[in-house]
Scaffold this active site. Structure first.
Site, PDB file in Angstrom:
ATOM      1  N   LYS A  88      60.971  25.499  73.089  1.00  0.00           N
ATOM      2  CA  LYS A  88      59.740  25.061  73.478  1.00  0.00           C
ATOM      3  C   LYS A  88      58.822  24.708  72.217  1.00  0.00           C
ATOM      4  CE  LYS A  88      56.515  23.988  76.604  1.00  0.00           C
ATOM      5  NZ  LYS A  88      56.669  23.096  77.888  1.00  0.00           N
ATOM      6  N   ASP A 142      67.273  34.174  79.765  1.00  0.00           N
ATOM      7  CA  ASP A 142      67.375  34.960  81.045  1.00  0.00           C
ATOM      8  C   ASP A 142      66.890  34.204  82.305  1.00  0.00           C
ATOM      9  OD1 ASP A 142      67.086  37.363  82.504  1.00  0.00           O
ATOM     10  OD2 ASP A 142      65.316  38.189  81.690  1.00  0.00           O
ATOM     11  N   ASP A 201      61.285  23.397  80.003  1.00  0.00           N
ATOM     12  CA  ASP A 201      60.872  23.005  81.437  1.00  0.00           C
ATOM     13  C   ASP A 201      61.719  21.670  81.822  1.00  0.00           C
ATOM     14  OD1 ASP A 201      59.394  22.246  79.102  1.00  0.00           O
ATOM     15  OD2 ASP A 201      57.548  21.428  80.115  1.00  0.00           O
ATOM     16  N   TYR A 228      61.075  39.535  74.156  1.00  0.00           N
ATOM     17  CA  TYR A 228      61.656  40.708  74.741  1.00  0.00           C
ATOM     18  C   TYR A 228      61.436  41.766  74.069  1.00  0.00           C
ATOM     19  CZ  TYR A 228      63.019  38.457  79.251  1.00  0.00           C
ATOM     20  OH  TYR A 228      62.834  37.911  80.190  1.00  0.00           O
TER      21      TYR A 228
END
Ligand code: NAI
Length: 343
Positions: free
Chosen positions: A177, A236, A212, A125
């Site tokens: 991840k 987020d 995930d 971001y």
């Protein structure tokens, strides 16, 4: 009687003034000792002071180090930069704390009680993005750079572990991840594992889950989670997912905690579609105010407020339309004030 606590109050845009007024009235009925300095930002800042984040507002927060903020409108695409992002940067608000707790029983996800701690300043971001032109297509390739620093990971993870311990939680889940983004999110996982082994091993449990799988597990069995800590983009998304588990945006508060200040707000935006209609649900901001009371070590008042919200919804059955009720903002606020005064 606690001493007076100076705090900046930003009513904000759209439904902001309606839910902020409701929240300030309830805080006053509780006897909360805030001495408000009303300031402007967002669209109101642009129209009244020519700046979505006027210097007077920044100066106020520099002085008080504490703010309660209504939602601020940000134009999509062009226009001015988000005042929310500027506030996070200006006051190094590195931790975004979003609790999700079921208040209305009997839904699909009863008795959920978890917290997402999201990194607020780094990751994907940071806004380092550009396009590469090929032939006559100026947008043929899109590129983005993410940055996570060791120091940024450390301060956020330390905040999450300390918060979990201080609030009696049993487990911290580190979401990453690192199997694919080996460096960008690997640094977060590696820092968590080192920090836990060195400092927290005997104080709280830690597990690591890939983002995930975490999304799936949250929907199948949210009760297995307690405190989730993760990087900016994942946080987020997951924090909106958990807000959905407990009744949607009208019930989701957030705190932005940093080195230089703490700013409390609802997770939702300015809801222009219902602004001025008197139907907005003020609970998200009220729960943010409860977090603000906790932050100021006024835990008993925070508990009274949370219990009064619970009783208004579940015993008095007064609910706004987004929760399937018929009450407007004013009617809900009146019922809540009666509960607060009785409590
Ligand atoms: P939004 O959260 O304002 O609205 C989404 C939907 O939820 C709308 O249908 C709205 O009516 C409903 N809703 C939101 N809060 C509600 C409440 N308290 N009671 C009842 N219903 C509620 O999201 P949207 O429309 O994408 O954004 C509108 C503006 O808000 C944009 O300018 C955006 O940039 C800004 N925004 C500001 C935030 C902040 O200041 N922290 C956060 C998110 C968006």
């Amino acid at each position: 009687m606690p001493h007076t606590i100076p705090a900046t109050l930003i009513p904000g845009d759209g439904i902001g003034p309606e839910i902020v007024d409701a929240t300030v009235s309830v805080l006053s009925a509780l006897g909360a000792p805030f001495e408000w300095d009303r300031c402007i930002a967002g669209l109101e800042g642009v129209t009244k002071a020519g700046d979505p984040l006027p210097d007077a507002t920044l100066d106020s927060i520099r002085r008080t180090r504490l703010a309660l903020k209504g939602p601020l409108e940000t134009p999509s695409g062009g226009g001015y930069r988000s005042s929310n992002v500027r506030l996070r940067e200006a006051f190094k608000l590195y931790a975004n704390l979003r609790p999700a707790r079921t208040i209305i029983p009997g839904g699909r996800f009863d008795k959920v009680d978890l917290v997402v701690v999201r990194e607020n300043l780094e990751g994907l971001y940071i806004g380092h993005e550009h396009y590469v032109q090929i032939d006559d297509d100026p947008h043929a390739v899109a590129m983005a750079t993410g940055i996570n620093t060791r120091q940024g990971c450390r301060r956020l993870l330390e905040f999450a572990f300390e918060h979990a311990i201080a609030t009696g939680r049993r487990k911290v889940t580190v979401v990453h991840k690192a199997n694919i983004m080996k460096a960008l999110t690997g640094i977060f996982l590696e820092t968590a594992q080192q920090m836990h082994a060195q400092k927290y091993r005997h104080r709280i449990a830690m597990e690591a889950v890939i983002v995930d799988a975490c999304a799936m597990k949250l929907v199948l069995n949210p009760w297995q989670f307690d405190v989730i800590v993760t990087t900016n983009l994942f946080g987020d998304i997951l924090s909106d997912l958990v807000a959905g588990l407990v009744g949607g945006l009208g019930m989701a508060p957030g705190a932005n905690i940093g080195a230089d200040a703490a700013i409390f707000e609802a997770v939702h935006g300015s809801a222009p579609d219902i602004a001025g209609k008197g139907v907005a649900n003020p609970i998200a901001l009220l729960l943010a105010a409860a977090m603000m009371l906790d932050h100021c070590r006024l835990g008993a008042m925070a508990t009274t407020l949370r219990e009064a919200i619970d009783a208004t919804l579940n015993q008095d059955n007064v609910r706004t339309t987004d929760l399937g009720g018929t009450a407007g903002t004013a009617e809900f606020t009146r019922a809540l004030m009666a509960r607060v005064k009785a409590g």
